[in-house]
Every structure is written in C-alpha cells, then in structure tokens.
Write a protein that holds these residues in place. Structure first.
Motif, PDB file in Angstrom:
ATOM      1  N   ASN A 281       0.801  -1.220   0.000  1.00 36.25           N
ATOM      2  CA  ASN A 281       0.000   0.000   0.000  1.00 36.25           C
ATOM      3  C   ASN A 281       0.838   1.275   0.000  1.00 36.25           C
ATOM      4  OD1 ASN A 281      -2.413  -1.374  -0.028  1.00 36.25           O
ATOM      5  ND2 ASN A 281      -2.674  -1.324   2.190  1.00 36.25           N
ATOM      6  N   THR A 282       1.891   1.268   0.782  1.00 32.26           N
ATOM      7  CA  THR A 282       2.662   2.509   0.924  1.00 32.26           C
ATOM      8  C   THR A 282       3.295   2.923  -0.396  1.00 32.26           C
ATOM      9  OG1 THR A 282       4.664   1.310   1.587  1.00 32.26           O
ATOM     10  CG2 THR A 282       3.152   2.009   3.342  1.00 32.26           C
ATOM     11  N   VAL A 283       3.728   1.968  -1.187  1.00 37.01           N
ATOM     12  CA  VAL A 283       4.347   2.293  -2.475  1.00 37.01           C
ATOM     13  C   VAL A 283       3.304   2.867  -3.427  1.00 37.01           C
ATOM     14  CG1 VAL A 283       5.575   1.389  -4.477  1.00 37.01           C
ATOM     15  CG2 VAL A 283       6.138   0.564  -2.178  1.00 37.01           C
ATOM     16  N   ALA A 284       2.112   2.268  -3.450  1.00 40.28           N
ATOM     17  CA  ALA A 284       1.054   2.772  -4.325  1.00 40.28           C
ATOM     18  C   ALA A 284       0.676   4.202  -3.956  1.00 40.28           C
ATOM     19  CB  ALA A 284      -0.165   1.862  -4.232  1.00 40.28           C
ATOM     20  N   VAL A 285       0.549   4.483  -2.655  1.00 43.82           N
ATOM     21  CA  VAL A 285       0.216   5.836  -2.229  1.00 43.82           C
ATOM     22  C   VAL A 285       1.354   6.784  -2.572  1.00 43.82           C
ATOM     23  CG1 VAL A 285      -0.278   7.297  -0.245  1.00 43.82           C
ATOM     24  CG2 VAL A 285      -1.319   5.023  -0.413  1.00 43.82           C
TER      25      VAL A 285
END
Length: 728
Positions: free
Chosen positions: A451-455
């Motif tokens: 998730n953190t990479v996508a955000v």
C-alpha cells in the motif's frame, strides 16, 4: 181401477214395457255420470291448455329476457365494426453468438409460430382434449355445454370442459378471468364474432399463440422453450400432449412444478387423441411408455442477468419495439454456463463460512465483446445485476492505473521505491501487520500489493493524473482525485473495471464493452448491425509490455499466486480487497479473455476476512480453466519487458539520472513539508533486472521480515469507512 201405491214392488221386465210404449227407459243417474266424465275431461283439457299457454308465454318472455340480457351484454362490448384482435405483444428472442437461444423477453415469453410450422399432432392434441367438435360448431358447442352440465350435476367429472377453443380464445383476447354469467355471455358473443371473422385454422393459430401455459409462458412456442428447452416446431407427441393438458389448470399443472400432475393429464390427452383417431394405437403406446419431462434450468437461470442487460442496451440501440425481433449477442452460451457454475459452486460451498452472500463475474474479449456476465448467485432470489449496477470499492484492483500513470511519467518496472511508513496530511496508510520491506521495485510492490508504495506513487504523479488515466482506459464512474485513490476508494462496477483492464490484454487499445451484434425482425430485416469501433490507442506499446510484465508477477509470486490456468497460458492480473473485507476482487486476463470477479454482501457488511486472493481467485480459476480449454495458448501482447539500463550492484549509489515522476505540483511523495524517513532512500534503479522467478525464496529480502502469504488487509485498521487503511 185402484191406483198402485208408491211403495208397490215392481218386477223387472225383459220385453217392451206397456208403460213405456215400447221404449227403453235409462236409469236415473246415468246422465249424471256422463256429465261428470265430460266435465273432468274438459277440466283436464283446460289445465293442459293453460299449461301450454303459460309455458309458451313464459318461454316468450324468457326468450325476450335472454335476448335483452344478451343485447345488454353486447352493448357493454365495443361496437362489432370496431372490434379487432389485440396486437400480440412483441417478443424479443435473445441469441448467443453461435445462434442458440439464450432467453426470450417480452410479455409473451416466446415468438409467434404459424400453424403450418408445427407438427400435425400438436394442434390435434388441443382439439382432442379441449374441443373435439371444433371444426363443426359455430363458436359455441351446445352438446359440449350439456355434457359438461350433466357431468357437473352427477359429479362424474370430465376430461373436456364446456367452453370451445374459440370461447377460450375470446376470453384470453378480450375479457378478464372472472367467472360470472355476464362474462360467459360476452364470451359466447365474442366467440360467434371470431367464427364469423376468421377461418378455423386462423382461430386455432391465434389460440396456440395467445393462451397461457403457466410459469410466465404465453403461447406454445414460449411454453415449449420454457418446459422442454426447444422450439414448439420440434416437440414430440408426448410433449405435445403435456402442453395441451396444461389448458385445464396451467399454473397447477406446470410440469416444472407438478411433474406428476402434468404427466397424468398428458396421459388423458394421449388416450383422447387415440379414441378420436388422431394418432394410431402404436403411437399412443409409444408416447405413454416415454412420457415427457420438463427440463431444469441450470445455475438458477443465471443467463437472465445477461438477458436483462441486453434489454437495457436494446432500448438505447433501436428504441421502441413494435414487432417480434431477434437480437444476436456476443454472449457465449457455454461460457455463461461455466461462469454461473463457477460462481455458485464456490459460494455455495464456502460462502456461509466466510459470510459471503453474493458475487458477480464479467468476461470480455480483449476487443470489448461481452462473453459472459453473471450478476448474482441466484436470479430467482434477486434480479439485481451486480455485474453492471453495483458500485463498490475496488481496493488494490485499482492500483494498475496508478502504476501505469507512473510508468508514463518516466518510471520503469525496476524503479525502486520505499515500502515504508508514510503520512499524507495526517492519513497514514499501512501494510499488512504494520511491516515494511524497505526498498522494492515497482514490480515487486504491485505483485505483493504494498500500500505505501502505491500511495507514494499516487502522490508523486498526482491523483488527478491517476483519475485521467483510469478514465482514459474505460472507467466511467466519478473518481475522487485525492491520495486515497491509490487504494481504490472510489466506487466502480465490475463491468467497467474489467473494461479498464482490456487495453493491457489487447495491446493498448481502449474499448467500450458491448453485447449486441445485430438486431433484425423475424422476417429478416436488419434494424441494427454493430460495426467495429474502439477508442484508439490509450497505452503506448512499451507501457503495455511493462504493465503485463509487472502484473504477471501477481500470479507468479504475488497475491494471486493461487490462480490456476491450463498449461502454456501467460496471464496477468490484480487482486483487490476493500476496507474491513467488505469487497474482494480479482481481475485477470490472457490475450484471449479478460475476466473479473467480485464477491461481498449487498448490505455492505464485512465478510470473514475474505481477500481478493482467496474466493475471487478460486472462482476465476474455475471459469478460466473451462473457458481456455481447447484454445491454443498465446502470450500477452508485446512480450516481456527487459530493462535496457546497466545493472547496478546492490549497495552502490545510483548511476546516471534518477527517475522521478512529474506530479504536476501536487506535493511531496512523503507528505507536504516532510522528508523521507531514514529507511526510505532516494529512488534508484533496480539493482538487477528480473523476469518470472517462481522459486520459493523469491520475495524475501535478506534483512527484511517474511512477506505476508496473500493480499490480506490490515487487521488493525480503524472501523471508519474513510480511513482506508490496509486496502489490498
């Protein structure tokens, strides 16, 4: 001479009496007896005359009264010169791409057929059991009425009722179903009018196409399709007898609900046909030995979801429908069956345990033609078409649009980004179990649904750019242009999400999902013919190759690694799970088919930890395995992407330019005014290019904690719907 006293005895005499002058004298009471008899006869004749008189008089008055009643009831009907048989509601026959019938739509449920098209024993079955003197009476059969009356009085029952076929037709065409004297009189009047207006064969053809056969079927064609799965043109003698038997009580005797009662009534029809010489004794014995059986709809009639969607699109395609039409679609009957079976079998077996009550499946050709569409697990329980009308959060299934936007702004599958805590204006999305992998390639990040990479990427390129990309690829729903778009927080339908993946499967061409190929009248006149059209190129070839390379790893080592396909097929896709496990998705594709699956609950209640990598992947695998059977394997368009840049060993500083996407001034990847944390290094190229590497150790960094087994949302996420933590 002395006189005889009054009391003197007299002896009888046998000769002429001297006193009578030779004439015989009659007894005193003889006249009185004759007079009495005459009076009696006159009285009897008087009673008879009065009886005849009053009978005649009453008969005249009864005739006048009946005539007046008939005249009154006739006056309640439209004028005869204005009376016409109501136009039959149009039928819409919906065909699969191969020409097989999928469904009928319209008030009748089936197309009209001509008498000459039917086997001879079919109309004869109706005549034998309903109106044996059909060809000799003039609309009303007094003998039949008398027979029905006697049987009713004696309580003996009868195979045949008192109403003729013409009367039954009149009732169906013009009258209500109420059982009153008034309606019977009007029925008789209309029957006589029909006999005057039409020939016997025209009346019989009208009858067979208009009467009700139960289960929503009007007309013999609709009934044959409903109960036997084929046209009335091809019914057997036993099937014809069963259809004719339904006229007594179509709802009660419907063979799909009361097979025993329908079979017994069919036996009576066959016996009546033999008695009246319509069939031979040998034919009767054969039909009785092999009775008809109604078919059972498979998968609860799930094809009806697709048929409903066809009807929705038809209104926009040709407008008002005034006659019977035939609609040829892109749908595949075998794929519809396989899709319905895959969805229902998995949900029936595992849905209760995982608290999942509904699902949907959409399969498209890469050019946008809909091949299968299932809008729910049971059409008889719910006709709501979730494949088209349900708008749900796609979760991480939306991430490909984020990554494509980043690639188009200069990044590559091997670009490194940090999987580390991130704060965007107070919003802190997290990964599974709050663990982070540190520097990872974009390929690894999307495969493992970090998730953190996508955000981080969404902030880097700008949420508005992500929205534009999604709309360009086929998403039509409104999308919120904020950082949470990276985790799929804007609602979309399964159909539009699957359409948005189609450019990855077809080489970058935008498509609009379509289901109608051609519309024509039953006479062959073309009303609509689809011509090939698309939105043109929406992804450049190099980015198609990059995205397919990245999404392929989702099935190889990522959250969809449980997916199964026939040998030789190259596939790619993405899982998705929304907040609190409310929605679970998987959209996967080959160069032959793009298929998306959604499961969840209509009331938006959470499931029991269902993720996109579990039930949706299982349903997808079942369907795609069947759909790709006997289809030659093929690779994805433009092949596997190869990194053209030199390899940089691990631990070395970056060489050359550092790619950073243009975000249009939205803000910093780590939040406004924030610096990258220590464990989030400056982006560099990947230390090495890589391809499919399915070894069991792949996916673990040397000094990183073990990766989660699948795309499971963060168990510690907050209950509020808009926190968007842990969306996979």
């Amino acid at each position: 001479m002395a006189k005889r006293s009054s009391g003197e005895r007299r002896e009888p005499t046998f000769g002429p009496s001297s006193e009578s002058g030779g004439e015989r004298r009659k007894p005193a009471n003889a006249g009185r007896g004759n007079a009495g008899r005459k009076k009696k006869r006159r009285a009897q004749r008087s009673v008879f005359r009065r009886l005849v008189y009053w009978t005649f008089t009453l008969g005249i008055w009864a005739f006048i009264g009946a005539a007046a009643l008939v005249a009154y009831e006739a006056a309640q009907l439209p004028p005869i010169d204005q009376l016409a048989v109501p136009k039959r509601p149009p039928n819409i026959a919906i065909l699969a791409a191969d020409g097989s019938l999928l469904a009928n739509r319209g008030d009748t449920g089936g197309a009209a057929v001509h008498l000459s098209e039917l086997p001879g024993y079919l109309p004869k079955a109706f005549i034998a059991i309903e109106d044996r003197r059909f060809y000799s009476h003039w609309g009303i059969d007094p003998i039949g009425i008398l027979r029905a009356f006697v049987n009713d009085v004696t309580d003996r029952g009868s195979m045949q009722g008192g109403s003729t076929l013409t009367q039954q037709l009149a009732k169906n065409l013009f009258l209500t179903q109420e059982r009153t004297i008034s309606r019977k009189i009007q029925e008789a009047i209309l029957a006589i009018w029909l006999e005057h207006k039409y020939t016997k064969n025209q009346i019989l053809e009208l009858y067979l196409n208009r009467v009700y056969f139960g289960s929503g079927a009007f007309g013999v064609e609709a009934a044959a399709q409903k109960y036997f799965g084929h046209s009335a043109r091809y019914v057997s003698l036993a099937e014809a007898a069963m259809l004719a038997g339904l006229m007594k009580a179509p709802t009660r005797l419907a063979p799909n609900r009361n097979p025993v009662g329908a079979a017994k009534r069919a036996e009576q029809v066959i016996i009546a046909m033999a008695q009246q010489g319509y069939i031979t004794e040998a034919m009767a014995k054969l039909a009785l030995a092999h009775p008809a059986h109604a078919i059972h709809e498979k998968n609860n009639g799930s094809v009806n979801y697709a048929a409903d969607y066809v009807m929705d699109r038809l209104d926009d395609t040709i407008g008002a429908i005034n006659s019977d039409i035939v609609v040829t679609t892109t749908l595949s009957a075998p794929l519809e069956r396989e899709a319905g079976a895959a969805l229902t079998s998995v949900l029936d077996a595992k849905g209760p345990h995982y608290k999942v009550s509904q699902g949907a499946l959409v399969a498209l050709d890469p050019n946008g033609a809909i091949r299968a569409l299932i809008g729910g697990r049971d059409y008889s329980e719910s006709q709501f078409n979730r494949a088209v009308s349900a708008k749900r959060q796609p979760g991480s299934a939306f991430k490909p649009f984020v990554y494509l936007t980043a690639l188009e702004r200069g990044l590559t599958p091997d670009t490194i980004r940090a999987d580390a805590p991130i704060d965007v204006g107070g919003w802190k999305p997290e990964n599974y179990e709050h663990r982070y992998l540190g520097p990872v390639t974009l390929t690894k990040a999307i495969a493992l649904s970090l998730n953190t990479v996508a955000v981080r990427l969404a902030v880097e390129v700008g949420p508005a750019a992500v929205v534009r990309t999604a709309h360009r690829l086929g998403i039509n729903s409104p999308l919120e242009a904020n950082a949470t778009i990276a985790l799929g927080t804007s609602d979309v339908s399964p159909l539009e999400l699957v359409a948005g993946y189609a450019p990855f499967a077809n080489g970058g061409i935008g498509v609009e999902p379509y289901v109608i190929k051609q519309v024509r009248t039953t006479g062959g006149r073309i009303l609509y013919q689809r011509r090939y059209s698309d939105y043109g190129r929406v992804i450049e070839p190099q980015y198609v190759s990059m995205m397919n390379t990245m999404l392929e790893q989702t099935l190889a080592i990522g959250t969809a690694r449980r997916a199964r396909l026939p040998a030789g097929w190259q596939a790619a896709g993405k899982t998705g799970t929304s907040q609190d496990y409310r929605d679970a998705w998987f959209v996967g594709y080959t160069s032959h088919l793009v298929t998306g699956v959604w499961v969840g609950n209509d009331d938006d209640s959470p499931t029991r930890r269902v993720t996109g990598g579990s039930l949706p992947v299982e349903i997808w695998s079942k369907f795609m395995t069947a759909a790709l059977k006997d289809v030659p394997p093929a690779g994805l368009p433009y092949g596997i992407w190869h990194n053209p840049n030199p390899v940089v060993p691990q631990g070395m500083p970056p060489q050359g330019d550092v790619p950073v996407a243009n975000n249009g001034g939205f803000g910093q990847p780590f939040g406004a005014g924030q610096q990258a944390p220590n464990n989030a290094p400056v982006p560099v190229h990947a230390q090495q290019g890589w391809r499919r590497a399915p070894g069991p150790g792949w996916g673990h960094d040397n000094d990183a904690p073990p990766l989660p087994p699948a795309s499971i949302p963060n168990a510690g996420s907050q209950p509020q719907r808009k926190t968007f933590f842990g969306l996979f």
